[in-house]
Design a protein around this motif. Structure first.
Motif, short mmCIF file in Angstrom:
data_model
loop_
_atom_site.label_atom_id
_atom_site.label_comp_id
_atom_site.label_asym_id
_atom_site.label_seq_id
_atom_site.Cartn_x
_atom_site.Cartn_y
_atom_site.Cartn_z
N ILE A 1 33.85 29.68 43.60
CA ILE A 1 33.04 29.94 42.39
C ILE A 1 31.88 30.88 42.73
CG2 ILE A 1 31.51 28.86 40.69
CD1 ILE A 1 34.41 28.23 40.17
N ALA A 2 31.22 30.61 43.85
CA ALA A 2 30.08 31.45 44.23
C ALA A 2 30.55 32.88 44.50
CB ALA A 2 29.38 30.87 45.45
N MET A 3 31.78 33.01 45.02
CA MET A 3 32.27 34.37 45.30
C MET A 3 32.54 35.16 44.03
SD MET A 3 34.67 33.77 48.59
CE MET A 3 34.98 35.50 48.85
N LEU A 4 32.86 34.45 42.96
CA LEU A 4 33.08 35.15 41.68
C LEU A 4 31.82 35.90 41.28
CD1 LEU A 4 34.76 32.37 39.53
CD2 LEU A 4 35.88 34.34 40.56
N ARG A 5 30.68 35.33 41.66
CA ARG A 5 29.40 35.90 41.26
C ARG A 5 29.19 37.29 41.86
NH1 ARG A 5 25.75 38.17 39.96
NH2 ARG A 5 23.59 37.57 39.59
N SER A 6 29.75 37.51 43.05
CA SER A 6 29.53 38.81 43.69
C SER A 6 30.60 39.83 43.31
CB SER A 6 29.43 38.65 45.20
OG SER A 6 30.40 37.73 45.64
N ALA A 7 31.53 39.42 42.43
CA ALA A 7 32.59 40.36 42.03
C ALA A 7 32.03 41.44 41.11
CB ALA A 7 33.69 39.59 41.31
N ASP A 8 32.75 42.53 41.01
CA ASP A 8 32.33 43.64 40.16
C ASP A 8 32.77 43.35 38.72
OD1 ASP A 8 31.81 45.95 38.87
OD2 ASP A 8 33.10 47.22 40.11
N TYR A 9 31.80 43.15 37.84
CA TYR A 9 32.12 42.67 36.51
C TYR A 9 32.82 43.65 35.61
CZ TYR A 9 30.57 38.19 37.32
OH TYR A 9 30.52 36.95 37.82
N SER A 10 32.64 44.95 35.89
CA SER A 10 33.29 45.93 35.01
C SER A 10 34.80 45.85 35.14
CB SER A 10 32.78 47.33 35.35
OG SER A 10 32.93 47.57 36.72
N LYS A 11 35.27 45.35 36.30
CA LYS A 11 36.72 45.31 36.52
C LYS A 11 37.27 43.89 36.40
CE LYS A 11 36.33 48.91 40.00
NZ LYS A 11 35.73 48.73 41.31
N PHE A 12 36.44 42.96 35.93
CA PHE A 12 36.86 41.57 36.03
C PHE A 12 37.28 40.98 34.69
CE2 PHE A 12 36.77 37.57 38.33
CZ PHE A 12 37.05 38.03 39.60
N ASP A 13 38.29 40.15 34.73
CA ASP A 13 38.74 39.44 33.53
C ASP A 13 37.82 38.24 33.32
OD1 ASP A 13 39.92 37.90 31.62
OD2 ASP A 13 41.94 37.97 32.51
N MET A 14 36.91 38.35 32.34
CA MET A 14 35.92 37.29 32.15
C MET A 14 36.55 35.99 31.64
SD MET A 14 33.08 38.10 33.33
CE MET A 14 32.04 36.78 32.72
N GLY A 15 37.62 36.10 30.90
CA GLY A 15 38.31 34.90 30.43
C GLY A 15 38.74 34.05 31.62
N LYS A 16 39.19 34.75 32.66
CA LYS A 16 39.63 34.08 33.87
C LYS A 16 38.44 33.42 34.57
CE LYS A 16 41.74 36.63 37.07
NZ LYS A 16 42.74 37.59 37.61
N VAL A 17 37.30 34.10 34.57
CA VAL A 17 36.10 33.55 35.21
C VAL A 17 35.71 32.22 34.55
CG1 VAL A 17 33.62 33.88 35.58
CG2 VAL A 17 35.21 35.75 36.04
#
Lengths: 313, 290
Positions: free
Chosen positions: B241-257
């Motif tokens: 979960i903490a690693m999700l925080r450092s992901a690049d949000y422009s390329k990320f599927d927020m529904g998945k988050v």
């Protein structure tokens, strides 16, 4: 007589053996996984010992060097650890003040025979629930909701409350407020339940006689409830403070370990984490831990005294 | 006289009514605050990424199962692996912590021996020392002996849990009649059998409550695991979960988050839904002598 005493004596000795057998696992585990690491932590604090890239520096004995380095001003002219300790305390206070005030009010409301609140079981179950949530997941949720492109910003812009989306994570007040909000939500239910038990432990006849004397609820609260609740209230406050000093998950995940803005939400444990995860700076990390140990040690002694007193009663 | 009395009591009744309304309102606001974030989480995890990027709406997105499928099969996060790792650590910790705490509490409670008081005082004294104080030495030893990425290293320290011990000790004092132990001895049971077959069943309620608490705290634990578990296949849920925080949000599927977050808290929420009553009871009996 002498014979029977001897037998009795032998009997207790043979049972005492079992006491030791039963408590040995606890102590072996304690020594291996807690005591030895603790002593090693203290030992480390007197040595220079870290990785510079792939190169291992030390361990070299430096006496109080790590402590001196920690407690002297850095390049920016501030003493980092004091700044982080200040941050930690500010974050704790921001969350703990509403936490205790609201918990106290709730506890009084829930226990009031006059108000006779229905549906208490469900309400308590719901307000306690956030306490069990994974702090890192809760922080991630708050981040995802409050991020610049998140739903809260979208709502605020769409409803015309603000003109353009506001980056909550770049402003000191809003970052600290979010962390405080999280801590408040996670802990006020727990405190309510603890304080309720305290109020219910107060002799009910005191409330009854106060009512006969014609005291109103506010007088009853300040003259009876609060003074008699003091031991439990201060116990809860100090344990909350000890927990607050160890604050880590929420600010770490919410700010992605950066303590934004300008390290104003970096806590002492986040500093410890940086020393441990990056350069494996065991010396500096050891010194941080020892300072932390001294502070919590003082607070723990107070809690221990309270518990020991309660235990004797 | 009677008229004055009845008007006074009517006034008092009206006052009580207003107080009651205010009290329910106050409770209602706080309950709503607690529920708000979970309702939002559920709602957001039903939305597709494009819905989340688009305009804000409180409508159910209808992509819940799709998000669940995507999150579950996400190879880079590997949440099923994380949940298995977390479950192994949390379940074993819960079993070990409660069993050995009960055993230690029993050992100190029923037997008379020389260092009884000293040992009890000692355990009480170490109770409040924060875990982070031993972290530096613990991490250093783990690296030195090549024990990073070993899940058992997160489990075994649970054998010495002063807080759980204290709870068990108090429980034993309130429920265990020493005559029962004597009777079992006369029946010829060994001391170990007495503990396992006579005492442990009596302690069931205390063991259950403490198992839940230690399961939850271990499931949610982030600090130590994040420093010890470096291999992707050993990561526990909080690390993921903490690693999700450092992901690049422009390329990320927020529904998945949002779905990842939901999966992370779901097991504990399910347990809580079933056992909330006894859990809440356990909160007070552990910290305050009732």
């Amino acid at each position: 007589m002498a014979e029977s005493r001897r037998i009795k004596h032998r009997k207790t000795v043979s049972y005492a053996k079992w006491a030791y057998i039963f408590i040995i696992p606890f102590f072996v585990s304690y020594i291996l996984f807690t005591l030895v690491p603790q002593l090693l932590t203290i030992y480390n604090s007197f040595f220079e010992n870290y990785m510079n890239g792939l190169q291992q520096i030390g361990p070299n004995f430096v006496g109080l060097g790590n402590y001196k380095a920690l407690l002297s001003p850095g390049q920016s002219g501030t003493i980092d650890i004091l700044k982080y300790f200040g941050n930690t305390m500010a974050l704790w206070i921001l969350g703990a003040v509403p936490q205790f005030l609201i918990a106290l009010m709730l506890a009084v409301i829930f226990t009031s025979a006059r108000l006779n609140i229905k549906g208490q079981g469900l309400a308590k179950a719901i307000i306690y629930m956030p306490n069990l949530i994974m702090a890192s997941a809760f922080s991630m949720l708050i981040f995802a909701l409050f991020s610049k492109v998140g739903p809260i910003n979208k709502y605020l812009v769409a409803s015309g409350i603000i003109e353009q989306s506001f980056d909550f994570l770049t402003v000191k007040v809003s970052v600290r407020s979010l962390i405080a909000l999280l801590n408040f939500l996670m802990w006020f239910g727990n405190t309510t339940i603890v304080l309720m038990a305290g109020i219910m432990g107060i002799d009910q006849s005191l409330f009854e006689s106060a009512e006969i004397d014609g005291s109103n609820s506010i007088q009853v609260f300040f003259d009876i409830t609060l003074p008699l609740l003091m031991p439990i209230l201060s116990y809860a406050l100090i344990t909350s403070l000890i927990g607050g000093i160890q604050m880590f998950d929420v600010p770490q995940v919410l700010t992605n370990g950066r303590g934004t803005p300008n390290l104003t939400s970096t806590t002492v444990i986040m500093m410890l984490n940086n020393f441990l995860s990056g350069s494996k700076n065991y010396g500096r990390a050891g010194a941080v831990s020892v300072l932390l140990f001294i502070i919590t040690g003082i607070l723990s002694t107070i809690v221990y005294r309270m518990l020991a007193k309660q235990y004797k009663d | 006289m009677t008229i004055a009395n009845s008007s006074r009591s009517r006034k008092a009744k009206a006052q009580l009514f207003i107080l009651r309304v205010l009290a329910y309102l106050f409770i209602g606001i706080l309950v709503a605050m607690c529920l708000f974030f979970f309702v939002m989480l559920l709602l957001m995890s039903s939305k597709s990424n494009s819905q989340l990027q688009g305009a804000f709406s409180l409508k159910w997105g209808g992509h819940f199962l799709e998000n669940l499928h995507n999150a579950w099969n996400d190879a880079s996060t590997n949440i099923p692996r994380g949940m298995v790792n977390s479950f192994i650590v949390a379940m074993s910790s819960a079993l070990i912590t409660t069993y050995f705490s009960a055993l230690t509490a029993y050992g100190i409670h029923v037997y008379e021996f020389r260092f009884k008081r000293a040992i009890f005082t000692f355990i009480m004294a170490i109770m409040m020392i924060p875990a982070q104080v031993s972290a530096v030495g613990f991490i250093q030893l783990a690296y030195k002996f090549g024990l990073t990425n070993k899940l058992w290293l997160l489990i075994l320290p649970g054998m010495a849990a002063p807080v759980v011990f204290f709870y068990m000790k108090q429980y034993l004092e309130s429920v265990l009649p020493l005559e029962m132990v004597e009777a079992a001895r006369i029946d010829g049971s060994s001391e170990f059998r007495i503990f396992n077959e006579v005492v442990l069943p009596i302690m069931k309620p205390a063991v259950a409550v403490q198992m839940i608490f230690s399961f939850v705290s271990s499931w949610n634990n982030y600090f130590m695991p994040s420093l010890l578990l470096t291999k992707p296949e050993k990561r526990t849920v909080p690390i993921m979960i903490a690693m999700l925080r450092s992901a690049d949000y422009s390329k990320f599927d927020m529904g998945k988050v949002f779905m990842f977050i939901l999966l992370a808290i779901l097991p504990v929420m399910l347990v809580y839904a079933v056992l909330s009553k006894s859990i809440i009871k356990g909160v007070t009996s552990g910290s305050v002598k009732g």
